[in-house]
Write a protein that holds these residues in place. Structure first.
Motif, mmCIF file in Angstrom:
data_model
loop_
_atom_site.group_PDB
_atom_site.id
_atom_site.type_symbol
_atom_site.label_atom_id
_atom_site.label_comp_id
_atom_site.label_asym_id
_atom_site.label_seq_id
_atom_site.Cartn_x
_atom_site.Cartn_y
_atom_site.Cartn_z
ATOM 1 N N VAL A 1 50.804 37.473 37.475
ATOM 2 C CA VAL A 1 50.474 36.649 38.645
ATOM 3 C C VAL A 1 49.540 37.412 39.582
ATOM 4 O O VAL A 1 49.809 38.578 39.926
ATOM 5 C CB VAL A 1 51.750 36.228 39.415
ATOM 6 C CG1 VAL A 1 51.386 35.521 40.716
ATOM 7 C CG2 VAL A 1 52.629 35.341 38.559
ATOM 8 N N PHE A 2 48.459 36.761 39.988
ATOM 9 C CA PHE A 2 47.623 37.210 41.094
ATOM 10 C C PHE A 2 47.875 36.281 42.277
ATOM 11 O O PHE A 2 47.954 35.058 42.104
ATOM 12 C CB PHE A 2 46.128 37.126 40.748
ATOM 13 C CG PHE A 2 45.552 38.363 40.126
ATOM 14 C CD1 PHE A 2 45.642 39.602 40.738
ATOM 15 C CD2 PHE A 2 44.858 38.281 38.925
ATOM 16 C CE1 PHE A 2 45.099 40.735 40.160
ATOM 17 C CE2 PHE A 2 44.303 39.410 38.337
ATOM 18 C CZ PHE A 2 44.422 40.636 38.959
ATOM 19 N N VAL A 3 47.962 36.845 43.478
ATOM 20 C CA VAL A 3 47.988 36.063 44.711
ATOM 21 C C VAL A 3 46.794 36.513 45.552
ATOM 22 O O VAL A 3 46.747 37.658 46.020
ATOM 23 C CB VAL A 3 49.301 36.257 45.491
ATOM 24 C CG1 VAL A 3 49.233 35.501 46.821
ATOM 25 C CG2 VAL A 3 50.487 35.767 44.671
ATOM 26 N N ILE A 4 45.825 35.617 45.734
ATOM 27 C CA ILE A 4 44.587 35.943 46.430
ATOM 28 C C ILE A 4 44.589 35.255 47.789
ATOM 29 O O ILE A 4 44.574 34.023 47.868
ATOM 30 C CB ILE A 4 43.365 35.487 45.616
ATOM 31 C CG1 ILE A 4 43.413 36.071 44.196
ATOM 32 C CG2 ILE A 4 42.068 35.875 46.321
ATOM 33 C CD1 ILE A 4 42.358 35.493 43.257
ATOM 34 N N PRO A 5 44.636 36.014 48.890
ATOM 35 C CA PRO A 5 44.625 35.387 50.216
ATOM 36 C C PRO A 5 43.255 34.802 50.545
ATOM 37 O O PRO A 5 42.228 35.417 50.259
ATOM 38 C CB PRO A 5 44.987 36.536 51.158
ATOM 39 C CG PRO A 5 44.571 37.767 50.430
ATOM 40 C CD PRO A 5 44.743 37.478 48.965
#
Length: 505
Positions: free
Chosen positions: A493-497
């Motif tokens: 999982v990537f979480v990109i703000p």
């Protein structure tokens, strides 16, 4: 035996760095070195070492050497062993110390529960500099602004039948994108419409006068409008094709077996481009709203494309499959009866008389996660798989597998984003057990409990998403709080703000 061990150790050391040099072509980035202006490629986390016994077979050492994790995880040998432990399934994230990922991006991953020997997912996060392509003489084609372009890049690669294809794509796909953007550096920085043709070098093929080939102008009363955005989309699409072609060329010498799904995000000049080829998924969670940024490519979602190809080129079916779809496998006793079916043009169902050819195995069969193409594979787009054959047959599957991605665009400049607005990328290990709404609920729960200026909040969110999909170990496997089975697959999982600290602004 000593020579075999020395050879294996040499292979072990070399596998953590760049592969042997290969000739560079105009269309293909050199896979061994980045351009001088680009940030240097750090070595990947070291491969797991074999046991201390010197009598271990060389092939065992080489198999372990193929296991590596993303560089930015900065795993020690002990950490790499923990990441490869199917029993503990420890969640891995970049360390809090040291340089953070661009935009304070959060990342987390966990290995499968025994589905494959190693974690076959791979990930990449880079800032890539693009210098405009120059002419043969070394001078710019047109007066240069003296500036290149930078793009931010995130990639998730879900491998199958081994992790080599995913590892190769994680190292090279962003370089192919850079190569495709070299012709566009000045064009993208010029607000005027893109030129119809790029200037050619005098004497080069195609540079001679071709005015005699032009037809009547009445046929070309107007020119189609081409946007800068569509040029970037085309560059990404071509990069996927060149990556797949490179895998085809190198599959023997470098043992690039299997294939991978690819989900890529490129941020360039205020816009986010999400390219997907496979069954991974990307969504934006903005002020509680869910915005899908990809769709999965499976035998069910691409049924009509597959059937159309089988209809137009029946030789690809090898006399073993039928391009028609039936609610279930046709039985010999049903010859002559009228049964429900649908073909490549139909979304509904109709009846047809069953003929001998209809007894063949259907090109697309099954439902949901059990849907298969040619009774073999559950995805219809991705990279690699050039050696894949139908089970117990020599019939190749690659003609039906497309490496062409779907690219969706999100304009960041059109909205005011808050620190809780994020782009979530996940391999199918996440989405198999987690819905978009459940992900959005986790986003709200985790980020609301963190300070808006805390750069580690996005890593905490990625970890929460991975843990929520993995579940906890119980007597009957990994279970979710509702006692349903958790994901036994690799989860990344990537979480990109989109509006938090360290963002594009």
């Amino acid at each position: 035996m000593l020579n075999r061990v020395r050879s294996a150790v040499a292979h072990l050391v070399s596998s953590g760095g760049a592969p042997p040099p290969r000739p560079k072509s105009p269309d293909l980035p050199n896979s061994t070195s980045a351009p001088p202006a680009a940030p240097p490629q750090a070595p990947r986390s070291p491969p797991a070492r074999a046991g201390s016994g010197s009598a271990a077979p060389a092939r065992t050492v080489e198999a372990r050497a193929s296991f590596c994790r993303p560089t930015f995880l900065q795993l020690s040998p002990g950490g790499l062993r923990r990441a490869d432990d199917h029993a503990g399934r420890a969640v891995q994230s970049p360390p809090d110390t040291g340089r953070r990922l661009p935009w304070s991006t959060g990342y987390a991953e966990v290995i499968n529960s025994g589905k494959s020997r190693h974690n076959e997912d791979q990930a990449c996060c880079e800032v890539v500099y693009v210098e405009g392509r120059r002419s043969v003489s070394g001078a710019p084609r047109e007066p240069s602004r003296g500036q290149g372009l930078c793009f931010y890049y995130w990639g998730l690669f879900d491998g199958h039948a081994g992790g080599r294809a995913a590892e190769m794509a994680s190292r090279l796909l962003h370089r192919h994108i850079r190569e495709q953007l070299k012709d566009l550096v000045e064009i993208l920085q010029d607000p005027s419409p893109p030129p119809l043709c790029l200037p050619s070098t005098p004497g080069a093929p195609g540079s001679s006068d071709s005015s005699h080939l032009v037809g009547p102008q009445s046929c070309w009363s107007s020119q189609k409008e081409v946007t800068h955005e569509s040029l970037v989309v085309g560059a990404i699409e071509n990069a996927f094709q060149f990556m797949d072609e490179q895998m085809a060329r190198e599959r023997r010498g470098h043992q690039v077996e299997g294939g991978c799904c690819a989900l890529v995000v490129v941020y360039l000049l205020g816009k986010v481009y999400v390219a997907n080829a496979g069954d991974s998924r990307a969504i934006i969670v903005r002020n509680g709203e869910i915005i899908p940024m990809s769709r999965e490519f499976t035998p069910e979602t691409e049924r009509q494309r597959l059937q159309m190809l089988g209809f137009l080129k029946p030789e690809l079916l090898g006399g073993e499959f039928t391009h028609l779809e039936f609610p279930r496998r046709v039985q010999p006793k049903e010859l002559g009866q009228r049964m429900l079916y649908r073909d490549q043009n139909m979304t509904g169902w109709a009846y047809k008389k069953i003929e001998l050819e209809d007894l063949r195995f259907p090109l697309v069969c099954g439902e949901g996660k059990k849907a298969r193409m040619m009774a073999t594979i559950g995805v219809t787009r991705g990279l690699g798989d050039h050696n894949l054959r139908v089970c117990s047959s020599t019939l190749p599957i690659k003609p039906f597998l497309s490496s062409f991605p779907e690219v969706r665009v999100y304009d960041l400049t059109q909205y005011e984003h808050c620190p809780d607005d994020v782009l979530v990328l996940g391999t199918d290990g996440l989405w198999d057990v987690t819905s978009d709404c459940e992900v959005a609920a986790t986003v709200d729960r985790v980020l609301s409990a963190c300070e808006p200026n805390d750069p580690s909040r996005y890593t905490a969110l990625a970890q929460a998403l991975v843990l929520g999909a993995r579940g906890t170990p119980r007597d009957r496997g990994w279970r979710l709080p509702n006692n349903k089975l958790g994901s036994g697959d690799d989860i990344s999982v990537f979480v990109i703000p989109l509006g938090g600290p360290g963002s594009y602004s």
